[in-house]
Write a protein that holds these residues in place. Structure first.
Motif, PDB file in Angstrom:
ATOM      1  N   PRO A 149      17.419 -52.164 -22.173  1.00 51.52           N
ATOM      2  CA  PRO A 149      16.148 -51.500 -22.463  1.00 51.52           C
ATOM      3  C   PRO A 149      15.099 -51.699 -21.367  1.00 51.52           C
ATOM      4  CG  PRO A 149      16.501 -53.344 -23.962  1.00 51.52           C
ATOM      5  CD  PRO A 149      17.763 -53.181 -23.155  1.00 51.52           C
ATOM      6  N   ASP A 150      15.104 -52.871 -20.742  1.00 51.68           N
ATOM      7  CA  ASP A 150      14.143 -53.121 -19.660  1.00 51.68           C
ATOM      8  C   ASP A 150      14.676 -52.555 -18.358  1.00 51.68           C
ATOM      9  OD1 ASP A 150      12.420 -54.510 -21.326  1.00 51.68           O
ATOM     10  OD2 ASP A 150      13.373 -56.438 -20.915  1.00 51.68           O
ATOM     11  N   GLN A 151      13.792 -52.015 -17.575  1.00 53.67           N
ATOM     12  CA  GLN A 151      14.161 -51.520 -16.247  1.00 53.67           C
ATOM     13  C   GLN A 151      13.116 -52.028 -15.268  1.00 53.67           C
ATOM     14  OE1 GLN A 151      14.424 -47.390 -17.283  1.00 53.67           O
ATOM     15  NE2 GLN A 151      12.255 -47.009 -17.013  1.00 53.67           N
ATOM     16  N   PHE A 152      13.575 -52.398 -14.077  1.00 53.30           N
ATOM     17  CA  PHE A 152      12.661 -52.941 -13.074  1.00 53.30           C
ATOM     18  C   PHE A 152      12.195 -51.802 -12.179  1.00 53.30           C
ATOM     19  CE2 PHE A 152      11.437 -55.053  -9.165  1.00 53.30           C
ATOM     20  CZ  PHE A 152      10.724 -56.147  -9.637  1.00 53.30           C
ATOM     21  N   MET A 153      10.878 -51.637 -12.073  1.00 58.27           N
ATOM     22  CA  MET A 153      10.317 -50.564 -11.254  1.00 58.27           C
ATOM     23  C   MET A 153       9.383 -51.176 -10.214  1.00 58.27           C
ATOM     24  SD  MET A 153       9.617 -47.768 -14.257  1.00 58.27           S
ATOM     25  CE  MET A 153       8.708 -48.959 -15.216  1.00 58.27           C
ATOM     26  N   LEU A 154       9.630 -50.828  -8.968  1.00 64.08           N
ATOM     27  CA  LEU A 154       8.837 -51.358  -7.866  1.00 64.08           C
ATOM     28  C   LEU A 154       8.116 -50.201  -7.193  1.00 64.08           C
ATOM     29  CD1 LEU A 154       8.148 -53.873  -6.128  1.00 64.08           C
ATOM     30  CD2 LEU A 154      10.113 -53.259  -4.697  1.00 64.08           C
ATOM     31  N   SER A 155       6.821 -50.109  -7.417  1.00 61.86           N
ATOM     32  CA  SER A 155       6.022 -49.069  -6.761  1.00 61.86           C
ATOM     33  C   SER A 155       5.537 -49.579  -5.411  1.00 61.86           C
ATOM     34  CB  SER A 155       4.840 -48.665  -7.653  1.00 61.86           C
ATOM     35  OG  SER A 155       4.048 -49.793  -7.944  1.00 61.86           O
ATOM     36  N   GLN A 159       5.458 -51.212   1.095  1.00 62.08           N
ATOM     37  CA  GLN A 159       4.621 -52.369   1.406  1.00 62.08           C
ATOM     38  C   GLN A 159       5.085 -53.625   0.667  1.00 62.08           C
ATOM     39  OE1 GLN A 159       0.956 -50.725  -0.059  1.00 62.08           O
ATOM     40  NE2 GLN A 159       0.400 -49.826   1.919  1.00 62.08           N
ATOM     41  N   ALA A 160       6.185 -53.541  -0.067  1.00 62.96           N
ATOM     42  CA  ALA A 160       6.581 -54.621  -0.975  1.00 62.96           C
ATOM     43  C   ALA A 160       7.503 -55.671  -0.363  1.00 62.96           C
ATOM     44  CB  ALA A 160       7.249 -54.028  -2.212  1.00 62.96           C
ATOM     45  N   LEU A 167      10.866 -59.786  -1.421  1.00 63.58           N
ATOM     46  CA  LEU A 167       9.633 -59.288  -2.024  1.00 63.58           C
ATOM     47  C   LEU A 167       8.475 -60.191  -1.628  1.00 63.58           C
ATOM     48  CD1 LEU A 167      10.781 -58.257  -5.618  1.00 63.58           C
ATOM     49  CD2 LEU A 167      10.062 -56.753  -3.751  1.00 63.58           C
ATOM     50  N   ILE A 168       7.388 -59.584  -1.233  1.00 64.47           N
ATOM     51  CA  ILE A 168       6.197 -60.349  -0.828  1.00 64.47           C
ATOM     52  C   ILE A 168       5.524 -60.967  -2.048  1.00 64.47           C
ATOM     53  CG2 ILE A 168       3.899 -60.126   0.195  1.00 64.47           C
ATOM     54  CD1 ILE A 168       5.145 -57.881   1.992  1.00 64.47           C
ATOM     55  N   ASP A 169       5.497 -60.228  -3.145  1.00 62.46           N
ATOM     56  CA  ASP A 169       4.830 -60.668  -4.374  1.00 62.46           C
ATOM     57  C   ASP A 169       5.767 -61.578  -5.178  1.00 62.46           C
ATOM     58  OD1 ASP A 169       3.708 -60.893  -6.944  1.00 62.46           O
ATOM     59  OD2 ASP A 169       2.878 -58.873  -6.889  1.00 62.46           O
ATOM     60  N   ALA A 170       5.442 -62.866  -5.240  1.00 62.84           N
ATOM     61  CA  ALA A 170       6.287 -63.845  -5.932  1.00 62.84           C
ATOM     62  C   ALA A 170       6.406 -63.524  -7.424  1.00 62.84           C
ATOM     63  CB  ALA A 170       5.733 -65.252  -5.738  1.00 62.84           C
TER      64      ALA A 170
END
Length: 191
Positions: A149-155, A159-160, A167-170
């Motif tokens: 049901p969960d899906q990972f979305m990286l906008s 720049q990520a 990934l820059i954002d820990a």
């Protein structure tokens, strides 16, 4: 409990694909959660456009058979899907179409039935690929997969990532690890 075997790939063939980077990070997280992960590149499985006449005259292409065997040999499938024109990529759809084909007397959709899928997307857009993932989810469910049901979305994927593909954002990396741990545990329970 048996080890979860998971096939992991991006629905992109581009060398510097954001989704290839995301798939690799997901693979690392799944391995940390105890899974046995096989990462592939669809570029290594070049396929003609699906065509029933071609299939009837020549059979399933060798690369399609190899890809289908990989699907069959794994308990779970993780797909990092780019969003092209609000949907999934042509190379991903074509691969799924070929893998869904029957060979000999095997049951329909044998490479998918009862398997668990996790889906994710990395896109430069602000929506994180949600429109394309909706289409991918629908396809995977129609061919007999249990989709997490969960899906990972990286906008803002452009720049990520840092220069090494991390990934820059820990906090995003932590969220990915949590989702991948849940995926591995689900695959283990359902196999």
């Amino acid at each position: 409990m048996p080890v979860a075997r998971i096939l992991c790939f991006a629905g992109s063939t581009r060398n510097d694909s954001f989704n290839k980077k995301l798939a690799q990070l997901a693979a690392n997280a799944m391995e940390s959660a105890g899974a046995e992960v096989t990462v592939i590149d669809l570029r290594d499985f070049p396929l003609p456009l699906f065509d029933e006449d071609l299939e009837s005259n020549s059979g399933m292409p060798e690369h399609a058979s190899r890809l289908k065997q990989l699907f069959q040999n794994h308990h779970g499938i993780l797909i990092a899907s780019p969003e092209y024109n609000s949907s999934l990529s042509a190379v991903l759809k074509n691969a799924l179409d070929w893998v869904s084909r029957r060979e000999g007397n095997e049951p329909p959709k044998v490479a998918f039935l009862g398997k668990v899928a996790a889906i994710m997307s990395a896109t430069p857009s602000g929506l994180g690929g949600i429109r394309g993932l909706s289409h991918l989810r629908s396809i995977l469910q129609a061919i007999g997969m249990h989709v997490m049901p969960d899906q990972f979305m990286l906008s803002a994927a452009h720049q990520a990532f840092d220069g090494q593909g991390n990934l820059i954002d820990a906090a995003k990396l932590d969220a990915l690890a949590i989702q991948m741990k849940s995926f591995v545990e689900t695959v283990e329970k359902l196999q």
